[in-house]
Design a protein around this motif. Structure first.
Motif, short mmCIF file in Angstrom:
data_model
loop_
_atom_site.label_atom_id
_atom_site.label_comp_id
_atom_site.label_asym_id
_atom_site.label_seq_id
_atom_site.Cartn_x
_atom_site.Cartn_y
_atom_site.Cartn_z
N TRP A 190 0.70 -1.06 -0.42
CA TRP A 190 -0.05 0.23 0.16
C TRP A 190 0.73 0.90 -0.21
O TRP A 190 0.27 2.27 -0.41
N GLY B 209 0.53 3.61 -3.16
CA GLY B 209 -0.76 3.86 -3.00
C GLY B 209 -0.26 5.22 -1.99
O GLY B 209 -1.34 6.33 -2.55
N LEU B 210 -0.09 5.01 -1.32
CA LEU B 210 -0.04 6.56 0.17
C LEU B 210 1.17 7.71 -0.30
O LEU B 210 0.30 8.65 -0.59
N ARG C 294 1.47 8.16 -3.62
CA ARG C 294 0.62 9.06 -4.58
C ARG C 294 -0.17 9.39 -3.83
O ARG C 294 -0.51 10.53 -4.10
N ALA C 295 -1.02 9.28 -3.84
CA ALA C 295 -2.25 9.89 -2.29
C ALA C 295 -1.98 11.58 -1.85
O ALA C 295 -2.68 12.33 -2.51
N CYS C 296 -1.11 11.20 -1.15
CA CYS C 296 -0.05 12.50 -0.52
C CYS C 296 0.07 13.46 -1.15
O CYS C 296 -0.14 14.67 -1.36
N ASN C 297 1.01 12.65 -2.29
CA ASN C 297 0.97 13.94 -3.63
C ASN C 297 0.17 14.68 -3.95
O ASN C 297 0.31 15.95 -4.26
N THR C 298 -0.81 14.27 -4.19
CA THR C 298 -2.05 14.54 -5.08
C THR C 298 -2.47 15.44 -4.15
O THR C 298 -3.06 16.40 -4.89
N LEU C 299 -3.55 14.94 -2.53
CA LEU C 299 -3.55 15.88 -2.32
C LEU C 299 -2.38 17.79 -1.55
O LEU C 299 -2.99 18.29 -2.31
N GLY D 237 2.48 12.82 -8.07
CA GLY D 237 1.75 11.69 -7.09
C GLY D 237 0.91 10.94 -8.78
O GLY D 237 0.26 9.46 -8.70
N THR E 32 1.20 16.05 4.93
CA THR E 32 -0.27 16.37 4.33
C THR E 32 -0.76 16.95 5.15
O THR E 32 -1.82 17.69 4.62
#
Length: 174
Positions: free
Chosen positions: A8, A11-12, A14-19, A55, A146
């Motif tokens: 995981w 994915g985490l 990538r999610a942090c970068n997207t946020l 991300g 984040t």
């Protein structure tokens, strides 16, 4: 012995970068009525784009990645970090000499906070070049960084008393 990356973890990361890209983008948008909006929009849009690229493809930061974007990403983020670090140093010095209130009640303090967040995130992205999926400590720091600006923004939005001493251009955007 190197520890295996949890399934995981990428994915985490990538999610942090997207946020963070969304946060930086929102930070750029709320600068619209600031007296020096053009400067601050650029300060926040550069890390917004760079974080979004990470991300989408965490390997964009990886050393030796056969993608010309790596060189562009590394160069832009390095120059931006240097600029933000120097500017933050100047603001910190000014803030320490002239502050009358807490860091979030002084415009220079809020600007300093933004520059520190930008620099911290770009430095974290830079350090991910060794492990684009993210190690445990790297991910823990990413989650904290984040959540910090997002929770701070909610706190400030809910705390009307804190915003009462702010200049008009800071009150009308939130």
């Amino acid at each position: 012995m190197a520890s295996a990356v949890a399934p995981w973890a990428p994915g985490l990361w990538r999610a942090c970068n997207t946020l963070m890209a969304a946060f930086f983008g929102l930070a750029a948008v709320v600068q619209v009525n600031d007296p020096d909006a053009e400067l601050w929009v650029v300060v926040y849009m550069i890390p917004a784009v760079l974080a979004l690229l990470v991300g989408f493809n965490p390997l964009v930061t990886a050393s030796g990645h056969p993608f010309v974007g790596n060189l562009i990403w590394k160069s832009m983020s390095t120059v931006h970090m240097l600029f933000c670090t120097l500017w933050a140093g100047g603001l910190a010095y000014h803030f320490l000499l002239h502050a009358k209130q807490s860091i979030l009640n002084e415009e220079e303090g809020r600007e300093l906070s933004g520059l520190v967040i930008v620099t911290a995130w770009m430095a974290l992205c830079h350090s991910s070049s060794k492990n684009p999926g993210g190690g445990r400590m790297h991910l823990a720091i990413a989650v904290v960084i984040t959540l910090f600006p997002l929770l701070s923004w909610v706190y400030i939005y809910m705390n009307k008393e804190m915003r009462s001493s702010w200049p008009t251009h800071c009150k009308t955007v939130i």
